[in-house]
Each structure stands twice: as C-alpha cells, then as structure tokens.
Scaffold this motif. Structure first.
Motif, PDB file in Angstrom:
ATOM      1  N   GLY A  62       0.788  -1.222   0.000  1.00  0.00           N
ATOM      2  CA  GLY A  62       0.000   0.000   0.000  1.00  0.00           C
ATOM      3  C   GLY A  62       0.819   1.269   0.000  1.00  0.00           C
ATOM      4  O   GLY A  62       0.304   2.339  -0.347  1.00  0.00           O
ATOM      5  N   ALA A  63       2.098   1.189   0.379  1.00  0.00           N
ATOM      6  CA  ALA A  63       2.952   2.373   0.390  1.00  0.00           C
ATOM      7  C   ALA A  63       3.205   2.915  -1.010  1.00  0.00           C
ATOM      8  O   ALA A  63       3.660   4.053  -1.163  1.00  0.00           O
ATOM      9  N   PHE A  64       2.928   2.104  -2.030  1.00  0.00           N
ATOM     10  CA  PHE A  64       3.207   2.504  -3.410  1.00  0.00           C
ATOM     11  C   PHE A  64       1.944   2.935  -4.153  1.00  0.00           C
ATOM     12  O   PHE A  64       1.965   3.035  -5.384  1.00  0.00           O
ATOM     13  N   ASN A  65       0.859   3.210  -3.427  1.00  0.00           N
ATOM     14  CA  ASN A  65      -0.402   3.594  -4.055  1.00  0.00           C
ATOM     15  C   ASN A  65      -0.733   2.651  -5.208  1.00  0.00           C
ATOM     16  O   ASN A  65      -0.913   3.060  -6.356  1.00  0.00           O
ATOM     17  N   PRO A  66      -0.845   1.355  -4.915  1.00  0.00           N
ATOM     18  CA  PRO A  66      -1.021   0.374  -5.985  1.00  0.00           C
ATOM     19  C   PRO A  66      -2.412   0.437  -6.610  1.00  0.00           C
ATOM     20  O   PRO A  66      -3.347   1.010  -6.037  1.00  0.00           O
ATOM     21  N   GLU A  67      -2.540  -0.179  -7.777  1.00  0.00           N
ATOM     22  CA  GLU A  67      -3.830  -0.279  -8.451  1.00  0.00           C
ATOM     23  C   GLU A  67      -4.615  -1.469  -7.897  1.00  0.00           C
ATOM     24  O   GLU A  67      -4.095  -2.570  -7.768  1.00  0.00           O
ATOM     25  N   ASN A  68      -5.869  -1.236  -7.582  1.00  0.00           N
ATOM     26  CA  ASN A  68      -6.816  -2.282  -7.209  1.00  0.00           C
ATOM     27  C   ASN A  68      -7.459  -2.775  -8.499  1.00  0.00           C
ATOM     28  O   ASN A  68      -8.137  -2.023  -9.190  1.00  0.00           O
ATOM     29  N   VAL A  69      -7.224  -4.058  -8.837  1.00  0.00           N
ATOM     30  CA  VAL A  69      -7.624  -4.587 -10.141  1.00  0.00           C
ATOM     31  C   VAL A  69      -8.836  -5.498 -10.002  1.00  0.00           C
ATOM     32  O   VAL A  69      -8.836  -6.439  -9.198  1.00  0.00           O
ATOM     33  N   THR A  70      -9.858  -5.227 -10.784  1.00  0.00           N
ATOM     34  CA  THR A  70     -11.036  -6.077 -10.887  1.00  0.00           C
ATOM     35  C   THR A  70     -10.948  -6.883 -12.175  1.00  0.00           C
ATOM     36  O   THR A  70     -10.617  -6.342 -13.230  1.00  0.00           O
ATOM     37  N   MET A  71     -11.236  -8.183 -12.101  1.00  0.00           N
ATOM     38  CA  MET A  71     -11.277  -9.018 -13.300  1.00  0.00           C
ATOM     39  C   MET A  71     -12.690  -8.959 -13.883  1.00  0.00           C
ATOM     40  O   MET A  71     -13.671  -9.246 -13.192  1.00  0.00           O
ATOM     41  N   ALA A  72     -12.806  -8.570 -15.156  1.00  0.00           N
ATOM     42  CA  ALA A  72     -14.119  -8.443 -15.785  1.00  0.00           C
ATOM     43  C   ALA A  72     -13.995  -8.700 -17.281  1.00  0.00           C
ATOM     44  O   ALA A  72     -12.960  -8.426 -17.893  1.00  0.00           O
ATOM     45  N   ARG A  73     -15.059  -9.241 -17.853  1.00  0.00           N
ATOM     46  CA  ARG A  73     -15.126  -9.478 -19.298  1.00  0.00           C
ATOM     47  C   ARG A  73     -16.511  -9.099 -19.790  1.00  0.00           C
ATOM     48  O   ARG A  73     -17.505  -9.537 -19.232  1.00  0.00           O
ATOM     49  N   GLN A  74     -16.539  -8.306 -20.840  1.00  0.00           N
ATOM     50  CA  GLN A  74     -17.785  -7.905 -21.486  1.00  0.00           C
ATOM     51  C   GLN A  74     -18.811  -7.378 -20.483  1.00  0.00           C
ATOM     52  O   GLN A  74     -19.997  -7.707 -20.529  1.00  0.00           O
ATOM     53  N   GLY A  75     -18.325  -6.563 -19.548  1.00  0.00           N
ATOM     54  CA  GLY A  75     -19.199  -5.929 -18.583  1.00  0.00           C
ATOM     55  C   GLY A  75     -19.569  -6.773 -17.387  1.00  0.00           C
ATOM     56  O   GLY A  75     -20.284  -6.303 -16.491  1.00  0.00           O
ATOM     57  N   ARG A  76     -19.097  -8.018 -17.305  1.00  0.00           N
ATOM     58  CA  ARG A  76     -19.416  -8.903 -16.187  1.00  0.00           C
ATOM     59  C   ARG A  76     -18.189  -9.063 -15.296  1.00  0.00           C
ATOM     60  O   ARG A  76     -17.103  -9.370 -15.779  1.00  0.00           O
ATOM     61  N   THR A  77     -18.366  -8.861 -13.994  1.00  0.00           N
ATOM     62  CA  THR A  77     -17.276  -9.029 -13.041  1.00  0.00           C
ATOM     63  C   THR A  77     -17.044 -10.509 -12.775  1.00  0.00           C
ATOM     64  O   THR A  77     -17.967 -11.239 -12.413  1.00  0.00           O
ATOM     65  N   LEU A  78     -15.787 -10.950 -12.953  1.00  0.00           N
ATOM     66  CA  LEU A  78     -15.421 -12.337 -12.680  1.00  0.00           C
ATOM     67  C   LEU A  78     -14.815 -12.494 -11.293  1.00  0.00           C
ATOM     68  O   LEU A  78     -15.003 -13.521 -10.640  1.00  0.00           O
ATOM     69  N   ALA A  79     -14.041 -11.507 -10.859  1.00  0.00           N
ATOM     70  CA  ALA A  79     -13.426 -11.544  -9.525  1.00  0.00           C
ATOM     71  C   ALA A  79     -13.232 -10.121  -9.047  1.00  0.00           C
ATOM     72  O   ALA A  79     -12.822  -9.242  -9.803  1.00  0.00           O
ATOM     73  N   ALA A  80     -13.529  -9.900  -7.760  1.00  0.00           N
ATOM     74  CA  ALA A  80     -13.459  -8.560  -7.176  1.00  0.00           C
ATOM     75  C   ALA A  80     -12.404  -8.526  -6.084  1.00  0.00           C
ATOM     76  O   ALA A  80     -12.268  -9.474  -5.302  1.00  0.00           O
ATOM     77  N   THR A  81     -11.665  -7.423  -6.023  1.00  0.00           N
ATOM     78  CA  THR A  81     -10.587  -7.236  -5.057  1.00  0.00           C
ATOM     79  C   THR A  81     -11.029  -6.282  -3.961  1.00  0.00           C
ATOM     80  O   THR A  81     -11.547  -5.197  -4.243  1.00  0.00           O
ATOM     81  N   SER A  82     -10.802  -6.666  -2.713  1.00  0.00           N
ATOM     82  CA  SER A  82     -11.203  -5.833  -1.580  1.00  0.00           C
ATOM     83  C   SER A  82     -10.222  -4.684  -1.391  1.00  0.00           C
ATOM     84  O   SER A  82      -9.099  -4.702  -1.915  1.00  0.00           O
ATOM     85  N   PRO A  83     -10.593  -3.676  -0.602  1.00  0.00           N
ATOM     86  CA  PRO A  83      -9.620  -2.657  -0.191  1.00  0.00           C
ATOM     87  C   PRO A  83      -8.504  -3.299   0.632  1.00  0.00           C
ATOM     88  O   PRO A  83      -8.663  -4.396   1.180  1.00  0.00           O
ATOM     89  N   LEU A  84      -7.385  -2.596   0.739  1.00  0.00           N
ATOM     90  CA  LEU A  84      -6.276  -3.071   1.557  1.00  0.00           C
ATOM     91  C   LEU A  84      -6.561  -2.867   3.036  1.00  0.00           C
ATOM     92  O   LEU A  84      -7.134  -1.855   3.441  1.00  0.00           O
ATOM     93  N   SER A  85      -6.133  -3.832   3.828  1.00  0.00           N
ATOM     94  CA  SER A  85      -6.178  -3.715   5.278  1.00  0.00           C
ATOM     95  C   SER A  85      -4.746  -3.596   5.786  1.00  0.00           C
ATOM     96  O   SER A  85      -3.882  -4.399   5.400  1.00  0.00           O
ATOM     97  N   ALA A  86      -4.489  -2.582   6.599  1.00  0.00           N
ATOM     98  CA  ALA A  86      -3.143  -2.328   7.129  1.00  0.00           C
ATOM     99  C   ALA A  86      -2.117  -2.161   6.013  1.00  0.00           C
ATOM    100  O   ALA A  86      -0.921  -2.331   6.240  1.00  0.00           O
TER     101      ALA A  86
END
Length: 258
Positions: free
Chosen positions: A222-246
C-alpha cells in the motif's frame, strides 16, 4: 481443448497486447499454464471514493504497484491460503501468485499455486516462471487450506531468487535464475485466470482467496499507491478485489467463470 497458458493482464492504459505461443503440456493432470506480460482493458480510475486507484483486466484481480519516479522493484512477498475450487462439468482455471514486472514490461518473474477443474475434478499444483521461458511445475502435494508464502527477489543486476513454501505440507522450493533484460518496473500480488492465444479461459470458482503480508521492496504494498484490479469481461465481473487492510492484506472473491 487448446493448451492453456497463463496470460497476465494489466490495468495500466499504456500497455499493448502481447501474445505468446502456447506452452507444451507437462506431465500433470492438466496442460502447463504460462504467465505473460499484461494487457490493459480499461484505464486506471484515480481518486476513487475509497482513495484507491482502480483498473479492470480480463484475467487479473489483485494489486499492482508501479513507479512514477523511476523506482526499481527488487522484491515482492505475500502469504495466502490455498482455496478450494467448486467444480462443474466445465473445465476452469485459476492461479495465485507474486511477481515482478509484467505490468509495463515484457518479462514476468513469478511463483505461485493453481486451482483448476478438469472433467469435474479439482487439480491443485504449484509452479514458477521466468517469462518468456516456459513455466516449471513443482510436483509436491498442494491441498485446499495449505498456507503459502512466496517471494521474488533480485539483486537488480539480472539475478533472481524465487521462493515458494507450503508451510502446511512442509516443503519449500528456492529457485535461482538469471534474466538480464528485466525492467523491474512493477510488483504484483494476483489471482489470475489463464488464457490461450485465443483469449482468457473460464475462471475456477475458488470462492475467496485471502492474501496477507503483501510487500514490495520491503514495505507494505500500500505504500506505493497500488492499483486495485477487478477481473471483468464484457461488462461482467469475474473476480473482485477488496480494499487493503493495514496496507498489506486483501481478499479476492470469485463472481463468475466467464
């Protein structure tokens, strides 16, 4: 079906498509996967309400740290719990790993575990890869609930150490490799769906995978302001990433296979 290879997809707008040849099958229950550099499917959305940078990929979900000031990434680490897959009659694929490069470069140095479904049966295994070289599978036992610790480190001059430990099964692999053209431009902790040269394959229903102690260059990712990446195809979410904890822990949750 086509021989699968893993194809890493990034969420930075400057990336271009990179396709690699299919990887020959190894002596496992499924053909060998392969990871490759990333491809953007949408620009990064900065200044979101949760303060994170967000992007979308067709087969990555997790966090990507990149540098805007010339910082070189020389280490990445994380822990995760191997998830169990729920299988149907559809062949599906998933992997969980840490790596350097691939987000804005054409090499990827990474190691992790996989959870696939073949003919209705789960298949669990582990591997490392120094793309564009072919991946190498480890043939140790991997089971749901196993606790993994992984790291990729480099001296910045072409020497890499990839270490993967299954602390539940009590095995560790430490691999030393050389790759002189690595740019060291990013660090990643990722849940992935593999691809063939025809495109992404169906994502295994792995439920939720929990990553912890995610670091880059010895600091919380998190110290590097990383990108939170969601996996999606053709408008449908396949996998969702939560916010960072600590600043170093998060989960990825399966939503759909395709």
């Amino acid at each position: 079906m086509p021989v699968p290879r893993r194809r890493a997809l990034a969420c930075t707008a400057a990336l271009a498509a990179v396709l690699a040849n299919a990887v020959p099958a190894l002596a496992t229950a499924l053909p060998a996967p392969s990871n490759a550099p990333l491809i953007a499917t949408s620009p990064v959305l900065a200044n979101a309400q949760d303060g994170l940078r967000h992007g979308t990929s067709t087969n990555w979900s997790g966090y990507i740290a990149t540098s805007t000031n010339g910082t070189k990434f020389t280490s990445v680490t994380s822990h995760w719990t191997q998830p169990a897959v729920t299988c149907t009659d559809q062949d599906t694929y998933s992997s969980f790993w840490v790596g350097l490069d691939g987000a804005v470069s054409k090499t990827v140095e990474q190691t992790g575990s996989s959870a696939d479904c073949s003919s209705g049966q789960p298949v669990y295994y582990s591997w490392y890869e120094m793309y564009p070289a072919y991946p190498v599978n480890f043939y140790n036992t991997v089971a749901p609930g196993d606790q993994f610790t992984a790291s990729v480190t480099t001296n910045g001059k072409g020497s890499f150490t990839l270490k993967l430990s299954d602390t539940t099964q009590h095995w560790t692999h430490t691999v030393n490799k050389t790759l002189l053209n690595a740019e060291l431009s990013s660090a990643e902790v990722i849940a992935e769906a593999p691809s063939t040269t025809s495109g992404p394959l169906p994502l295994s229903n792995f439920g939720t995978v929990d990553f912890s102690s995610a670091t880059a260059n010895g600091q919380p990712i998190g110290a590097f302001n990383p990108e939170n990446v969601t996996m999606a195809r053709q408008g449908r979410t396949l996998a969702a990433t939560s916010p960072l904890s600590a600043g170093n822990a998060f989960s990825v949750t399966w939503k759909s296979s395709n």
